[in-house]
Scaffold this motif. Structure first.
Motif, PDB file in Angstrom:
ATOM      1  N   ALA A  13     -25.591  59.725  40.288  1.00  9.98           N
ATOM      2  CA  ALA A  13     -26.558  60.810  40.509  1.00  9.98           C
ATOM      3  C   ALA A  13     -26.524  61.289  41.954  1.00  9.98           C
ATOM      4  N   HIS A  14     -26.397  60.375  42.888  1.00  7.53           N
ATOM      5  CA  HIS A  14     -26.378  60.757  44.304  1.00  7.53           C
ATOM      6  C   HIS A  14     -25.093  61.479  44.689  1.00  7.53           C
ATOM      7  N   ASP A  15     -24.076  61.365  43.870  1.00  5.14           N
ATOM      8  CA  ASP A  15     -22.818  62.072  44.157  1.00  5.14           C
ATOM      9  C   ASP A  15     -22.775  63.465  43.547  1.00  5.14           C
ATOM     10  N   THR A  16     -23.792  63.826  42.795  1.00 11.31           N
ATOM     11  CA  THR A  16     -23.824  65.142  42.150  1.00 11.31           C
ATOM     12  C   THR A  16     -24.502  66.160  43.062  1.00 11.31           C
ATOM     13  N   PRO A  17     -24.264  67.461  42.834  1.00 15.15           N
ATOM     14  CA  PRO A  17     -24.878  68.497  43.681  1.00 15.15           C
ATOM     15  C   PRO A  17     -26.410  68.510  43.569  1.00 15.15           C
TER      16      PRO A  17
END
Length: 217
Positions: A13-17
């Motif tokens: 989730a933290h790697d998504t925009p």
């Protein structure tokens, strides 16, 4: 295993925009609103069908509420801490971690989603291609934003669906009888709420008599 999967999902989730974060935050409430609209449309549609289908459409939101109540009762008994406080080394939740005492298992949002999805399908089968994916995405979003374990949302979905089915099945008979009474009551308000039901074909003998009288006139 659930903790490891929770870490994997929250790391992803933290790697998504940022717009994906926002969509995940908003989707839970937006999904509930859409389910509410579908309940209304399902009731309106069922007014033109037989009393059994009308009964199921009316019971669908009530069965969803029942699923939520059962989930909340279990939550207050099991008292599982939220993963956003309990899982060491996990990425921070994308939303504020619920306060202590707002327990994690099962997920109430997932229970509502599972109950609503299945209850609507009982009343309107072709909705299965919409409501089931909606419920699964709503449940996943609760893990994605970091406020539930995967087992919280999986149990919530199944619990809500089961409770909704039991509620609707047990009360369809009495509610159907009530719908029949409303349709035959002569009350304008009752007739509007219950609808006219399906058109009853005119008996052949009566139709022939009516046609004969029409020709003579």
């Amino acid at each position: 295993m659930s903790e490891d999967l929770y870490r994997d999902i929250t790391d992803f989730a933290h790697d998504t925009p940022g717009w994906v974060h926002l969509l995940a935050e908003v989707w839970t409430e937006a999904g509930l609103l859409l389910f509410g609209v579908l309940f209304l449309v399902g009731w309106w549609r069922a007014r033109a069908f037989d009393s059994r289908l009308l009964a199921i459409a009316v019971l669908a939101p009530l069965g969803t509420a029942f699923g939520y109540v059962v989930s909340e009762l279990l939550k207050s008994v099991i008292t599982e801490e939220r993963p956003c406080r309990a899982v060491a080394g996990a990425a921070p939740s994308l939303v504020t971690c619920p306060p202590y005492g707002d327990w994690s298992f099962p997920s109430n949002h997932s229970a509502i989603a599972g109950a609503a999805a299945v209850a609507l399908v009982l009343a309107w089968r072709t909705l299965v291609w919409l409501t089931i994916p909606m419920a699964v995405l709503m449940a996943f979003s609760r893990v994605f934003v970091g406020v539930h374990y995967p087992h919280d949302v999986a149990t919530g979905l199944l619990l809500g669906a089961l409770m909704a089915v039991l509620f609707v099945k047990l009360l369809t008979g009495p509610t159907r009888a009530l719908a029949d009474s409303m349709r035959g009551s002569g009350s304008a308000a009752a007739n509007w709420l219950a609808g006219a039901g399906p058109a009853v074909p005119e008996p052949p003998v009566r139709r022939r008599r009516r046609q004969a009288m029409h020709r003579r006139s």
